[in-house]
Design a protein around this motif. Structure first.
Motif, PDB file in Angstrom:
ATOM      1  N   CYS B 168       0.848  -1.193   0.000  1.00 34.30           N
ATOM      2  CA  CYS B 168       0.000   0.000   0.000  1.00 34.30           C
ATOM      3  C   CYS B 168       0.882   1.240   0.000  1.00 34.30           C
ATOM      4  O   CYS B 168       2.092   1.164   0.154  1.00 34.30           O
ATOM      5  CB  CYS B 168      -0.932   0.001   1.208  1.00 34.30           C
ATOM      6  SG  CYS B 168      -0.125   0.458   2.757  1.00 34.30           S
ATOM      7  N   CYS B 174       0.348   8.058   4.012  1.00 34.25           N
ATOM      8  CA  CYS B 174      -0.736   7.635   4.895  1.00 34.25           C
ATOM      9  C   CYS B 174      -0.269   7.705   6.327  1.00 34.25           C
ATOM     10  O   CYS B 174       0.745   7.104   6.689  1.00 34.25           O
ATOM     11  CB  CYS B 174      -1.204   6.225   4.546  1.00 34.25           C
ATOM     12  SG  CYS B 174      -2.647   5.751   5.498  1.00 34.25           S
ATOM     13  N   TRP B 176      -1.452   6.367   8.807  1.00 32.78           N
ATOM     14  CA  TRP B 176      -1.735   5.175   9.599  1.00 32.78           C
ATOM     15  C   TRP B 176      -0.707   4.065   9.405  1.00 32.78           C
ATOM     16  O   TRP B 176      -0.831   3.002  10.003  1.00 32.78           O
ATOM     17  CB  TRP B 176      -3.141   4.652   9.252  1.00 32.78           C
ATOM     18  CG  TRP B 176      -4.211   5.641   9.572  1.00 32.78           C
ATOM     19  CD1 TRP B 176      -4.189   6.560  10.588  1.00 32.78           C
ATOM     20  CD2 TRP B 176      -5.458   5.828   8.891  1.00 32.78           C
ATOM     21  NE1 TRP B 176      -5.346   7.304  10.577  1.00 32.78           N
ATOM     22  CE2 TRP B 176      -6.154   6.873   9.560  1.00 32.78           C
ATOM     23  CE3 TRP B 176      -6.075   5.210   7.819  1.00 32.78           C
ATOM     24  CZ2 TRP B 176      -7.419   7.312   9.165  1.00 32.78           C
ATOM     25  CZ3 TRP B 176      -7.331   5.640   7.420  1.00 32.78           C
ATOM     26  CH2 TRP B 176      -8.002   6.684   8.085  1.00 32.78           C
ATOM     27  N   GLY B 211      -0.067  -1.373   5.460  1.00 34.45           N
ATOM     28  CA  GLY B 211       0.480  -0.645   6.599  1.00 34.45           C
ATOM     29  C   GLY B 211      -0.376  -0.672   7.850  1.00 34.45           C
ATOM     30  O   GLY B 211       0.098  -0.352   8.936  1.00 34.45           O
ATOM     31  N   CYS B 212      -1.660  -1.024   7.719  1.00 33.94           N
ATOM     32  CA  CYS B 212      -2.529  -1.072   8.881  1.00 33.94           C
ATOM     33  C   CYS B 212      -3.675  -2.033   8.583  1.00 33.94           C
ATOM     34  O   CYS B 212      -3.815  -2.480   7.453  1.00 33.94           O
ATOM     35  CB  CYS B 212      -3.047   0.333   9.240  1.00 33.94           C
ATOM     36  SG  CYS B 212      -4.447   0.850   8.220  1.00 33.94           S
ATOM     37  N   ASN B 214      -6.615  -1.732   7.798  1.00 36.67           N
ATOM     38  CA  ASN B 214      -7.521  -1.461   6.678  1.00 36.67           C
ATOM     39  C   ASN B 214      -7.154  -2.312   5.462  1.00 36.67           C
ATOM     40  O   ASN B 214      -7.969  -2.562   4.592  1.00 36.67           O
ATOM     41  CB  ASN B 214      -7.484   0.008   6.278  1.00 36.67           C
ATOM     42  CG  ASN B 214      -8.334   0.868   7.193  1.00 36.67           C
ATOM     43  OD1 ASN B 214      -9.333   0.395   7.734  1.00 36.67           O
ATOM     44  ND2 ASN B 214      -7.930   2.111   7.379  1.00 36.67           N
ATOM     45  N   CYS B 216      -5.267  -2.135   2.574  1.00 29.06           N
ATOM     46  CA  CYS B 216      -5.583  -1.578   1.259  1.00 29.06           C
ATOM     47  C   CYS B 216      -5.086  -2.407   0.078  1.00 29.06           C
ATOM     48  O   CYS B 216      -5.528  -2.188  -1.043  1.00 29.06           O
ATOM     49  CB  CYS B 216      -5.039  -0.157   1.142  1.00 29.06           C
ATOM     50  SG  CYS B 216      -5.963   1.001   2.157  1.00 29.06           S
TER      51      CYS B 216
HETATM   52  S1  SF4 Z   1      -3.393  -0.144   4.528  1.00 22.28           S
HETATM   53 FE1  SF4 Z   1      -3.558   1.358   6.145  1.00 22.28          FE
HETATM   54  S2  SF4 Z   1      -1.525   2.313   6.086  1.00 22.28           S
HETATM   55 FE2  SF4 Z   1      -1.788   1.360   4.111  1.00 22.28          FE
HETATM   56  S3  SF4 Z   1      -2.695   2.939   2.793  1.00 22.28           S
HETATM   57 FE3  SF4 Z   1      -4.360   1.711   3.661  1.00 22.28          FE
HETATM   58  S4  SF4 Z   1      -5.028   2.860   5.412  1.00 22.28           S
HETATM   59 FE4  SF4 Z   1      -2.984   3.579   4.922  1.00 22.28          FE
END
Ligand code: SF4
Ligand code: HEM
Ligand code: HEM
Ligand code: HEM
Ligand code: HEM
Ligand code: SF4
Ligand code: SF4
Ligand code: SF4
Lengths: 83, 413, 357
Positions: B168, B174, B176, B211-212, B214, B216
C-alpha cells in the motif's frame, strides 16, 4: 561420493530427456531425485539450484508453464499451431 | 488496414461500449489502432468474441526471456489465418516500483519501449500489481527485455515462484502506516530476485504489505504471506478534536462506540475513553475520526499465512502466525520465517499445492513444528470442536516404568 | 552480445519517483481530510499539505493515454503521479489552486474524479476475452457497462453509507481479487470440457488427470488410443484441466455466463474480513451491455444504500437484516444452487432456531 554441479546438471539433463513427453518435471522433482541418487551430503539443494541454472542458461533446458512451472527440453509450442 | 468498405463499422458491439460516462477500454484500443495493425485486429477478434460469446485465446507455456521462468504469459489466437498480426500476442509482466509511484519521464520511457516493441496496450496495473504490457510477438520478447533492463526495469514473477510483491502507499502518504510498507516491499523484491525469476516452488507464493488493518492491498485475501501493520500500545487521542467531531454532528455513541467490535470505548459527552487492552486494532474509530485518533507509536505488523483463491483445494483467508513482529531493516526475522516456510513446503509440497493447502493437509500443529513456531491461542478463532485428536504416540505400561526409573536414576547421582 | 545482459535487477527503487513533498514528510503525516469527491488532503506534522486527486480509468490503457497522464503530471504536479491498487490514477498536488483545473482537464479526457471515502471505487478486474484462454465472460466490457450505470456513486453525485468494492474475475481462477468484495462478478462455465481427438499427442495424460481438483478425469482408451474421460457428475467447471491441456476446451456460448456474489470485505474495520456469498448463480452472457447483470448489481446496491447504517458494509448490513430479508428486498430468487454442497457444507446451514418472522 562427491559430485560436481556439472555432473549433477548432466544427470538432470538425462532425466529430463528420459521423461520428456511422459511426465513434466519440476525443479523440486529434479532436486529430490538428485538428493536421492547422490545423498544429501554429496549433493545439496544449493548445488541442485546451480545445476538447474546452468541447464537453463546454457539453453539445454527451458522453463515451461502449464498450470505450474516445469523444466523441459526446448520444443515447439503446441498452442502456436501453424501461426 | 482492414476497413469496412462503407458497410458501416466492423465493430458495432464494441462501438456501443464507447458510449456512457465511464472511460472506455474500446476507445483505448481504437486510439492505438490508428497506428498499430495489431490493435485493429484485436478489436475485430474481440468483436467476434462478443458476437459468438466465446473467447479466442490459447495458452502458451513455453515462451519467455532467456534464463527466466516467469514474467511472460504466452498467448496465441485460435484463428491465426484471419488475425495474423496477433497470431502471437504475449504479455510481459514488468515489476512496478513499490507503491506504484512514477515520474512523467519514466512513464514516457516505458511508453517509448512499448511503442517500439509491442502493441502499445497496457494494463496499469494487473491485479498482482505488475505493469502489464499486453501483446507482442515471440521475436520481440528479448529486445523488449533488453530495453527495459537498460532503463532499470525488470520482469515480475509468474509461474511457481515468488510473485511480484506489492505494498500500500504506506508512509509516503498515509498517517496510519505502522511500518514502512514501501521499503519492505522493495527489500523483499530485491532480496528474492532469484526466487522470483527461477520457479522452484510447488506453486506460487505471494507477499503483500499493508500498513494497517484497513489492508488496502487486500493482503489477507490474496497473499500467502500477509504482512499487516498494527500497534501494541494505546491509540493516541486528541480529546479536543473528538469534541469537535461531536459538535459537527458525529453521533459518537452510536456510530463510533456502537461499531467498536469489542465495545471497548466509552463516550460520556466530554471524553472518549478506550480500554486499549481490549482494542483489537480494527481501525474503525480511527477511520471515522482521523483528526482525533491515531494508531499508537509502538508499531509493527501481524504476520498471517495461507490465503489463496479457490484453485485447487478451495479458498482460504490468511490466518495469524505471528501476532506482532517489529519490522525494521534489514528485516531478517521475516525473511528467515519465509525461508523456513519455503524449505518445508519445497521439501514436502505436492505439485500446485499452496502454502495454505499444505498447512491444512499436514495439520497446522505439524506445520508449526516443522517451521519452528510455537502454537499460541492468537492463531485460532477457537479451539477444536471435534474430538478426533490424532496423537502420534502413546505409552505402554513398561514405558512408564522405564521413565520412572530414569527419573529416579537421575535423582540419585 | 555487445553489452553485458542485465538480469535480476528488480524494479527501480521507488524513492527515485517520490515527489519532494513526500520525501520531506515521509512517515510524518498527521491526518487527512476528504475535501470533496475524489479529492483529499494529507497534512503533515510540519504543516505541509499534499492534495490528491483520484481519477477512474479503464485499466486497459494505450500508451497515448499514458502520455496524456504524464502531461497532466508535468502541468500540475511537478511530474509526479501514482496508481492505486484498484487501477485508479492519482495526481499529487501541492498547490490547492490546481485542483479544479486538473479535474477539468481530466473531465475533458473522459476520466471522472471520485472513489475516495464512502463511494464505489473502480472495479478490480481481469483480462476476459481481450486476452485470456479460460474466460467464461469478458471482463472489460462487463466492467464498463456496470460502471456506466453506477458512476453516480463513484463521483459523489449520490451519497452512500460506506465503502462499496466491486470486483470481477472472468473464471474461477479469479486472478482479479474478487472473493472478498462487497459485490463480486464471476464468470462461470457450466459445461464439462470436451475431450478432443488426439489428446495424447498434445498432453501428458498423468498431468491431465492430476490437474483435476475433484478427480473427475480418468484414463480411458478411445478407439484404441490412450485418452481420458470425464466423469461429468464430478466436474465443477474450474477449467484447470484446460490450462494444463489445450485439447480439453471448455468455452461454450450456451453454457458460459456470469454469477454474482455479495457481502465480502477485506478490511478489518468493525467486522473481521469476510468472503463473498452467492447471490445470483447464473446470468447469460449478453454482450455488449450485459443488461441483466447491470440491473441485478444496481438492485443490490440500491437495497444497501437504502437500508445500511453509516459505515456499514454490504456484508455487515446483510448479517444484521438476515439473508431471507436480503433475498426478499432484492427480489432475487433463492434456488438450490445457493446452498453449499461441497465439503463441510453443513457449516453454512442455519444451525439455530433464530428466525425472523
Ligand atoms: S493499509 Fe492502512 S496504512 Fe496502508 S494505505 Fe491503507 S489505510 Fe494507509
Ligand atoms: C489453474 C490455475 C490458473 C491459471 C491457469 C491461470 C492463468 C492465468 C493466465 C493465463 C493469466 C494471464 C491472463 C492474461 O494476461 O492473458 C493469469 C493472470 C493472473 N492470474 Fe492466474 N491463473 C490461475 C490461477 C490463478 C490464481 C489461483 C490466482 C490468484 C488467486 C491467479 C492470479 C492471477 C493474477 C493476479 C493475474 C494477473 C491478472 C491481471 O493482470 O488481470 N491466477 N492467470
Ligand atoms: C465470488 C466469486 C469470487 C471471485 C470473483 C473471486 C475472485 C478472486 C480473485 C480474482 C482472486 C485473486 C486475487 C489476486 O491474487 O490478485 C481471489 C483470491 C482469493 N479468493 Fe476469491 N473469488 C471469489 C470467490 C471466493 C470465495 C467464495 C472464496 C472463499 C470462500 C474466495 C477466496 C479467495 C482467497 C482466499 C483468495 C486468495 C488469493 C490468492 O490465492 O492469492 N474467493 N479471488
Ligand atoms: C463426532 C463425535 C461425537 C459423537 C460421535 C458424539 C456422540 C454423542 C452421543 C451418542 C451423545 C448421547 C446422546 C444421547 O443422550 O442419547 C452425545 C451427547 C452429547 N454430546 Fe456428543 N458426540 C460427538 C462430539 C461431541 C462434541 C465435539 C461435543 C462438544 C463439543 C459434544 C457434546 C455433546 C453434548 C453436550 C451432549 C449431550 C450431553 C447431555 O445429555 O447433556 N459431542 N454425543
Ligand atoms: C479516508 C481514509 C482513507 C484513505 C485516505 C484511504 C486511502 C486508500 C488508498 C490510497 C488506497 C489505494 C491503496 C494503494 O493503491 O496503495 C486504498 C485502498 C483501500 N482502502 Fe483505503 N483509505 C481510507 C480509508 C479506508 C477505510 C476506512 C477502509 C476500510 C473500511 C479502507 C479500505 C481500503 C481497501 C480494502 C482498499 C483496497 C482496495 C482494493 O484494492 O481492494 N480504506 N485506500
Ligand atoms: S480500533 Fe476498533 S477495536 Fe480498537 S477501539 Fe477503535 S473501534 Fe474499538
Ligand atoms: S480470471 Fe480466469 S479467465 Fe480471467 S484472466 Fe484470470 S485466469 Fe484468465
Ligand atoms: S473443469 Fe475442473 S473439475 Fe472439470 S474436469 Fe476439468 S479440472 Fe476437473
Amino acid at each position: 561420493m562427491a559430485v560436481t554441479a556439472e555432473q549433477v546438471a548432466d544427470a538432470m539433463y538425462d532425466l529430463v530427456k528420459e521423461y520428456q513427453g511422459k511426465k513434466k518435471l519440476k525443479a523440486m522433482d529434479l532436486t529430490h531425485m538428485m538428493v536421492e541418487r547422490y545423498g544429501a551430503e554429496g549433493c545439496d539443494k544449493k548445488m541442485c539450484k546451480a545445476a538447474i541454472r546452468s541447464l537453463i542458461d546454457s539453453d539445454r533446458c527451458v522453463y515451461t508453464y502449464f498450470g505450474g512451472s516445469y523444466i523441459e527440453l526446448p520444443h515447439a509450442e503446441g498452442a502456436a499451431g501453424g501461426g | 488496414m482492414s476497413e469496412t468498405n462503407g458497410k458501416g463499422s466492423a465493430t458495432p458491439m464494441l462501438d456501443e461500449l464507447e458510449k456512457g460516462e465511464w472511460p472506455s477500454f474500446v476507445t483505448q484500443i481504437k486510439e492505438m489502432a490508428a497506428e498499430k495493425e495489431q490493435c485493429q485486429q484485436l478489436l475485430e477478434l474481440l468483436e467476434r468474441s462478443y458476437r459468438e460469446k466465446i473467447g479466442h485465446w490459447k495458452h502458451g507455456g513455453i515462451v519467455g526471456v532467456h534464463g527466466y521462468g516467469g514474467g511472460v504469459i504466452g498467448r496465441y489466437n485460435d484463428l491465426p489465418e484471419e488475425f495474423p498480426a496477433i497470431a502471437h500476442f504475449h504479455t510481459l509482466r514488468v515489476n512496478m516500483p513499490s507503491g506504484w509511484f512514477y515520474t512523467s519521464d519514466v512513464l514516457r520511457k516505458i511508453c517509448d519501449i512499448w511503442d517500439e516493441h509491442g502493441s502499445g496496450l497496457t494494463n496499469m496495473h494487473g491485479s498482482t500489481g505488475d505493469i502489464i504490457l499486453l501483446g507482442t510477438t515471440t521475436d520481440e520478447l528479448e529486445p523488449t527485455f533488453k530495453a527495459l533492463t537498460e532503463n532499470d526495469f525488470d520482469l515480475g514473477g509468474s509461474g511457481s515462484d515468488v510473485r511480484t510483491p506489492s505494498a500500500c502507499v504506506g508512509p509516503a502518504r498515509c498517517e496510519w502506516a505502522c511500518y514502512d510498507t514501501l521499503d519492505l516491499c522493495n527489500d523483499l523484491t530485491q532480496t528474492f530476485q532469484d526466487e522470483l525469476h527461477r520457479p522452484a516452488f510447488p506453486y506460487k507464493f505471494k507477499f503483500k504489505c499493508s500498513g494497517c488493518p484497513n489492508d488496502c492491498v487486500a493482503s489477507i485475501a490474496r497473499s500467502d504471506m500477509s504482512i499487516i501493520g498494527t500497534w501494541r500500545d494505546d491509540i493516541r487521542i486528541d480529546q479536543d478534536a473528538v469534541r469537535e467531531y461531536a459538535e459537527n454532528g458525529v453521533n459518537i455513541e452510536r456510530d463510533i462506540c456502537g461499531n467498536c467490535p469489542t465495545k471497548c470505548m466509552e463516550w460520556d459527552g466530554h471524553d472518549l475513553e478506550i480500554d486499549n487492552g481490549n482494542c483489537v486494532k480494527c481501525m474503525h474509530c480511527i477511520n471515522a475520526m482521523p483528526k482525533a485518533l491515531r494508531p499508537g507509536v509502538d508499531t509493527g505488523a501481524t504476520i498471517l499465512l495461507g490465503a489463496k483463491a479457490p484453485i485447487v483445494q478451495g479458498a482460504q483467508l490468511s490466518s495469524v502466525i505471528v501476532p506482532f513482529m517489529k519490522l525494521e531493516p534489514p528485516y531478517d526475522e521475516i525473511k528467515d520465517l519465509a525461508e523456513r516456510i519455503w524449505d518445508f513446503w519445497s521439501e514436502n509440497g505436492k505439485n500446485r499445492e499452496r502454502v495454505g493447502e499444505i498447512m491444512q493437509r499436514v495439520g497446522m500443529g505439524n506445520f508449526l513444528e516443522a517451521i519452528g513456531v510455537d502454537p499460541i491461542p492468537e492463531m485460532i478463532a477457537y479451539p477444536r470442536e471435534n474430538p478426533y485428536v490424532f496423537y502420534e504416540e502413546y505409552y505402554e505400561e513398561e514405558d512408564e516404568e522405564a521413565e520412572q526409573e530414569e527419573e529416579e536414576g537421575a535423582a540419585v547421582p | 552480445m555487445d553489452t553485458q545482459r542485465r538480469t535480476d535487477i528488480g524494479p527501480p527503487d521507488f524513492r527515485r519517483f517520490l515527489p519532494p513533498i513526500i520525501k520531506e514528510n515521509y512517515g510524518k503525516w498527521k491526518y487527512h481530510e476528504i475535501l470533496k469527491p475524489g479529492v483529499m488532503v494529507h497534512v503533515a506534522e510540519s504543516g505541509d499539505k499534499l492534495f490528491t486527486v483520484r481519477a477512474g480509468s479503464p485499466r486497459l490503457l494505450g500508451t497515448k493515454r499514458i502520455r496524456k497522464y504524464a502531461e497532466l503530471a508535468d502541468k500540475y504536479c511537478g511530474g509526479h503521479l501514482r496508481f492505486t491498487s484498484r487501477h485508479n490514477v492519482e495526481f499529487l498536488l501541492t498547490d490547492e489552486k490546481n485542483i479544479d483545473p486538473i479535474i477539468a482537464d481530466l473531465a475533458e479526457l473522459g476520466h471522472p474524479v471520485g472513489g475516495i471515502g464512502p463511494a464505489i471505487s473502480s472495479i478490480v478486474h481481469t483480462q476476459g476475452w481481450v486476452h485470456c484462454h479460460s474466460a467464461a465472460t469478458d471482463a472489460s466490457g462487463v466492467v464498463k457497462a456496470v460502471m456506466d450505470d453506477l458512476h453516480e456513486y463513484f463521483d459523489g453525485t449520490t451519497k452512500i453509507p460506506g465503502k462499496l468494492r466491486i470486483a470481477l474475475a472472468c473464471c474461477l481462477n479469479m486472478c482479479g481479487a474478487v472473493h472478498c468484495s462487497d459485490i463480486s462478478i464471476l464468470g462461470v462455465h457450466r459445461r464439462p470440457p470436451r475431450v478432443q481427438q488426439g489428446l495424447a499427442k498434445v498432453c501428458e495424460i498423468p498431468n491431465v488427470i492430476a490437474a483435476c481438483p475433484t478427480a473427475a478425469i480418468r484414463p480411458a482408451s478411445v478407439e484404441g488410443t490412450p485418452s481420458v474421460e470425464i466423469d461429468e457428475s464430478l466436474c465443477m467447471f474450474c477449467a484447470n484441466c484446460f490450462s494444463v491441456c489445450p485439447a480439453l476446451p471448455m468455452a461454450d456460448a450456451l453454457n458460459d455466463g456470469v454469477s454474482l456474489w455479495v457481502g465480502g470485505k477485506v478490511s478489518n474495520a468493525r467486522h473481521e474480513p469476510m468472503f463473498s456469498k452467492l447471490a445470483v448463480p447464473f446470468i447469460e452472457n449478453d454482450p455488449p451491455r450485459w443488461t441483466e447483470v447491470v440491473q441485478n448489481v444496481r438492485k443490490i446496491v440500491e437495497v444497501w444504500v437504502d437500508g445500511a447504517r453509516p459505515h456499514e458494509r454490504m456484508g455487515e448490513f446483510i448479517e444484521r437484516i438476515g439473508w431471507p430479508k436480503f433475498f426478499k428486498l432484492t427480489g432475487i430468487e433463492f434456488q438450490k444452487e445457493h446452498i453449499d454442497d461441497y465439503r463441510y457444507a453443513g457449516l453454512t446451514f442455519h444451525r439455530s432456531a433464530w428466525v425472523r418472522h
